[in-house]
Design a protein around this motif. Sequence first.
Motif, PDB file in Angstrom:
ATOM      1  N   PHE A  26       0.827  -1.201   0.000  1.00  0.00           N
ATOM      2  CA  PHE A  26       0.000   0.000   0.000  1.00  0.00           C
ATOM      3  C   PHE A  26       0.866   1.256   0.000  1.00  0.00           C
ATOM      4  CE2 PHE A  26      -3.260  -2.960   1.624  1.00  0.00           C
ATOM      5  CZ  PHE A  26      -4.327  -2.603   0.804  1.00  0.00           C
ATOM      6  N   ASP A  27       0.369   2.298  -0.687  1.00  0.00           N
ATOM      7  CA  ASP A  27       1.102   3.550  -0.831  1.00  0.00           C
ATOM      8  C   ASP A  27       0.884   4.504   0.331  1.00  0.00           C
ATOM      9  OD1 ASP A  27       2.085   3.132  -3.611  1.00  0.00           O
ATOM     10  OD2 ASP A  27      -0.059   3.148  -4.081  1.00  0.00           O
ATOM     11  N   LEU A  28      -0.183   4.292   1.076  1.00  0.00           N
ATOM     12  CA  LEU A  28      -0.639   5.300   2.023  1.00  0.00           C
ATOM     13  C   LEU A  28      -1.461   4.638   3.118  1.00  0.00           C
ATOM     14  CD1 LEU A  28      -2.289   8.643   0.915  1.00  0.00           C
ATOM     15  CD2 LEU A  28      -3.607   7.085   2.330  1.00  0.00           C
ATOM     16  N   ILE A  29      -1.407   5.192   4.317  1.00  0.00           N
ATOM     17  CA  ILE A  29      -2.222   4.723   5.435  1.00  0.00           C
ATOM     18  C   ILE A  29      -3.203   5.820   5.829  1.00  0.00           C
ATOM     19  CG2 ILE A  29      -2.229   3.929   7.846  1.00  0.00           C
ATOM     20  CD1 ILE A  29      -0.807   1.956   6.037  1.00  0.00           C
ATOM     21  N   GLU A  30      -4.462   5.437   6.048  1.00  0.00           N
ATOM     22  CA  GLU A  30      -5.423   6.352   6.665  1.00  0.00           C
ATOM     23  C   GLU A  30      -5.900   5.735   7.967  1.00  0.00           C
ATOM     24  OE1 GLU A  30      -8.468   9.030   4.758  1.00  0.00           O
ATOM     25  OE2 GLU A  30      -9.865   7.489   5.484  1.00  0.00           O
ATOM     26  N   ILE A  31      -5.920   6.531   9.033  1.00  0.00           N
ATOM     27  CA  ILE A  31      -6.452   6.103  10.328  1.00  0.00           C
ATOM     28  C   ILE A  31      -7.894   6.582  10.435  1.00  0.00           C
ATOM     29  CG2 ILE A  31      -6.249   6.378  12.829  1.00  0.00           C
ATOM     30  CD1 ILE A  31      -3.217   6.847  12.347  1.00  0.00           C
ATOM     31  N   HIS A  32      -8.782   5.647  10.768  1.00  0.00           N
ATOM     32  CA  HIS A  32     -10.209   5.967  10.857  1.00  0.00           C
ATOM     33  C   HIS A  32     -10.536   6.452  12.266  1.00  0.00           C
ATOM     34  CE1 HIS A  32     -14.299   6.184   9.908  1.00  0.00           C
ATOM     35  NE2 HIS A  32     -14.577   4.928   9.591  1.00  0.00           N
ATOM     36  N   ALA A  33     -10.728   7.762  12.389  1.00  0.00           N
ATOM     37  CA  ALA A  33     -11.063   8.359  13.685  1.00  0.00           C
ATOM     38  C   ALA A  33     -12.415   9.068  13.619  1.00  0.00           C
ATOM     39  CB  ALA A  33      -9.972   9.342  14.100  1.00  0.00           C
ATOM     40  N   HIS A  89     -16.961   8.749  12.513  1.00  0.00           N
ATOM     41  CA  HIS A  89     -18.182   7.952  12.394  1.00  0.00           C
ATOM     42  C   HIS A  89     -18.550   7.156  13.637  1.00  0.00           C
ATOM     43  CE1 HIS A  89     -17.497   8.068   7.756  1.00  0.00           C
ATOM     44  NE2 HIS A  89     -17.823   9.245   8.270  1.00  0.00           N
ATOM     45  N   GLY A  90     -18.076   7.608  14.798  1.00  0.00           N
ATOM     46  CA  GLY A  90     -18.469   6.944  16.030  1.00  0.00           C
ATOM     47  C   GLY A  90     -17.757   5.648  16.315  1.00  0.00           C
ATOM     48  N   TYR A  91     -16.670   5.369  15.587  1.00  0.00           N
ATOM     49  CA  TYR A  91     -15.896   4.164  15.882  1.00  0.00           C
ATOM     50  C   TYR A  91     -14.904   4.465  17.006  1.00  0.00           C
ATOM     51  CZ  TYR A  91     -18.371   2.562  11.797  1.00  0.00           C
ATOM     52  OH  TYR A  91     -19.370   2.233  10.918  1.00  0.00           O
ATOM     53  N   LEU A  92     -14.069   3.513  17.362  1.00  0.00           N
ATOM     54  CA  LEU A  92     -13.373   3.562  18.647  1.00  0.00           C
ATOM     55  C   LEU A  92     -12.608   4.863  18.897  1.00  0.00           C
ATOM     56  CD1 LEU A  92     -12.698   2.109  21.282  1.00  0.00           C
ATOM     57  CD2 LEU A  92     -10.702   1.132  20.128  1.00  0.00           C
ATOM     58  N   ILE A  93     -11.814   5.310  17.928  1.00  0.00           N
ATOM     59  CA  ILE A  93     -11.021   6.522  18.173  1.00  0.00           C
ATOM     60  C   ILE A  93     -11.945   7.719  18.376  1.00  0.00           C
ATOM     61  CG2 ILE A  93      -9.263   8.064  17.265  1.00  0.00           C
ATOM     62  CD1 ILE A  93      -8.102   5.658  15.731  1.00  0.00           C
ATOM     63  N   HIS A  94     -12.985   7.807  17.564  1.00  0.00           N
ATOM     64  CA  HIS A  94     -13.969   8.889  17.743  1.00  0.00           C
ATOM     65  C   HIS A  94     -14.632   8.792  19.116  1.00  0.00           C
ATOM     66  CE1 HIS A  94     -17.724  11.132  15.939  1.00  0.00           C
ATOM     67  NE2 HIS A  94     -17.297  11.679  17.074  1.00  0.00           N
ATOM     68  N   GLN A  95     -14.893   7.576  19.590  1.00  0.00           N
ATOM     69  CA  GLN A  95     -15.486   7.396  20.916  1.00  0.00           C
ATOM     70  C   GLN A  95     -14.596   7.992  22.006  1.00  0.00           C
ATOM     71  OE1 GLN A  95     -16.296   3.119  21.120  1.00  0.00           O
ATOM     72  NE2 GLN A  95     -17.182   3.248  19.073  1.00  0.00           N
ATOM     73  N   PHE A  96     -13.282   7.898  21.826  1.00  0.00           N
ATOM     74  CA  PHE A  96     -12.363   8.531  22.767  1.00  0.00           C
ATOM     75  C   PHE A  96     -12.399  10.046  22.646  1.00  0.00           C
ATOM     76  CE2 PHE A  96     -10.524   4.381  23.483  1.00  0.00           C
ATOM     77  CZ  PHE A  96      -9.943   4.474  24.746  1.00  0.00           C
ATOM     78  N   LEU A  97     -12.529  10.563  21.421  1.00  0.00           N
ATOM     79  CA  LEU A  97     -12.491  12.005  21.205  1.00  0.00           C
ATOM     80  C   LEU A  97     -13.685  12.715  21.844  1.00  0.00           C
ATOM     81  CD1 LEU A  97     -11.480  12.163  17.417  1.00  0.00           C
ATOM     82  CD2 LEU A  97      -9.971  12.455  19.392  1.00  0.00           C
ATOM     83  N   ARG A 115      -8.999  10.264   9.028  1.00  0.00           N
ATOM     84  CA  ARG A 115     -10.403  10.652   8.796  1.00  0.00           C
ATOM     85  C   ARG A 115     -11.045  10.991  10.137  1.00  0.00           C
ATOM     86  NH1 ARG A 115     -15.120   8.010   5.008  1.00  0.00           N
ATOM     87  NH2 ARG A 115     -14.275   9.599   3.608  1.00  0.00           N
ATOM     88  N   ILE A 116     -11.684  12.150  10.204  1.00  0.00           N
ATOM     89  CA  ILE A 116     -12.402  12.550  11.409  1.00  0.00           C
ATOM     90  C   ILE A 116     -13.833  12.950  11.050  1.00  0.00           C
ATOM     91  CG2 ILE A 116     -10.286  13.366  12.528  1.00  0.00           C
ATOM     92  CD1 ILE A 116     -11.353  16.261  12.078  1.00  0.00           C
ATOM     93  N   SER A 117     -14.671  12.995  12.071  1.00  0.00           N
ATOM     94  CA  SER A 117     -15.980  13.621  11.944  1.00  0.00           C
ATOM     95  C   SER A 117     -15.826  15.064  12.389  1.00  0.00           C
ATOM     96  CB  SER A 117     -17.011  12.898  12.822  1.00  0.00           C
ATOM     97  OG  SER A 117     -17.374  11.657  12.256  1.00  0.00           O
ATOM     98  N   GLY A 118     -16.033  15.999  11.473  1.00  0.00           N
ATOM     99  CA  GLY A 118     -15.845  17.413  11.791  1.00  0.00           C
ATOM    100  C   GLY A 118     -16.724  17.871  12.943  1.00  0.00           C
ATOM    101  N   THR A 119     -17.912  17.286  13.043  1.00  0.00           N
ATOM    102  CA  THR A 119     -18.826  17.534  14.159  1.00  0.00           C
ATOM    103  C   THR A 119     -19.656  16.283  14.341  1.00  0.00           C
ATOM    104  OG1 THR A 119     -20.606  18.940  15.007  1.00  0.00           O
ATOM    105  CG2 THR A 119     -20.593  18.535  12.638  1.00  0.00           C
ATOM    106  N   GLU A 120     -20.218  16.128  15.555  1.00  0.00           N
ATOM    107  CA  GLU A 120     -21.134  14.997  15.750  1.00  0.00           C
ATOM    108  C   GLU A 120     -22.574  15.459  15.956  1.00  0.00           C
ATOM    109  OE1 GLU A 120     -19.233  12.740  18.760  1.00  0.00           O
ATOM    110  OE2 GLU A 120     -19.800  14.058  20.406  1.00  0.00           O
TER     111      GLU A 120
END
Length: 349
Positions: free
Chosen positions: A165-172, A174-182, A224-229
């Motif tokens: 793969f050329d690139l990594i994106e971290i999914h933070a 849509h309410g998944y784990l990293i977003h749950q911490f944020l 990737r982030i959710s700009g607002t929830e």
Amino acid sequence: MTLYSKISFRNLELSNRWVMSPMCMYSCENGVPNDFHFVHYASRAQGGTGLIIVEATGVVPEGRITNKCTGIWNDEQKTAFSKIVKFIHANTESKIGIQLAHAGRKASTWNGKQISLEEGWETVAPSPIPYLEGERIPHELSVSEIKDLVKNFQDAAIRSLEAGFDLIEIHAAHGYLIHQFLSPLSNVRTDEYGGSFENRIRFLLEIVDAVNEVLDDDHPLFVRISGTEYAENGWNISDSVELAKILKQRKVDLIDVSSGGNIHGAKITLFDGYQVPFASEIKKDSGMRTGAVGLIKTAEQAEEILQNGDADLIFVAREILRNPYLAIQNSFKENQNCFFPPQYERAKP
């Protein structure tokens, strides 16, 4: 057109600004991509898309949204992904990245509903708060378990690089784990991972640092982030701008700006380009490069976003499912240069 101009992240050059947004296909057995995934991703590369990002891929089995989602916690999965990557590199001009993810309390589901422990697994979260009323209480992660997950993200990044793969994106988002911490609405911890803004972003920053340890100048890192929830007292655009400023200092190359997903029942008004203002505000207030996503349907709309300086890349989801040749066909209309399979040259207008 800016849409068909090149852009570089670290040493990785994209041939145009079209990006296939990561979209779950729910079509795996044991997290292993198969012939469907080969055709699905290779066809978009044949269609001239500058960058393809593979769907949310679990860094551990329990990190998948469903038991049909992709994973990259073992070498069988890595080998299957490498077949897709090698074809795209050998036959197209597209670059391909992978989105590394953990669904947290929103895991172990099917069609949006939590499945039984017999079919699924125990979910985890920063705090013992279920996503939906009536769901099982998620296991509250200990500090040592959080540290283990940071290592799981790093190990997944290593396998992703080995797959080509050329690139990594971290999914933070849509309410998944990293977003749950944020979010202060899903994270009510009282230790170093909860409470203040600085504590709530700590898990993401540790993952970013761990993944960057294994990346080089040829392999960029997106988040990737959710700009607002869309919820009172929840994660909002001001938080996102402040996070972007910090991520920019930690060698994150672009923020892919989506929204929502963490609070059930949040009211979202949908319209073409409805999330673009979030990408624009983050870009203008933090200096971070951004990707715009959300009901972007035409090249004219995409070009306007780029010309206005609202974003640097155009992430397309449903429209590229409807039309794998979106980039090529619009290049014909606009008389722009775009990769076209040499085997199809006789069909070029």
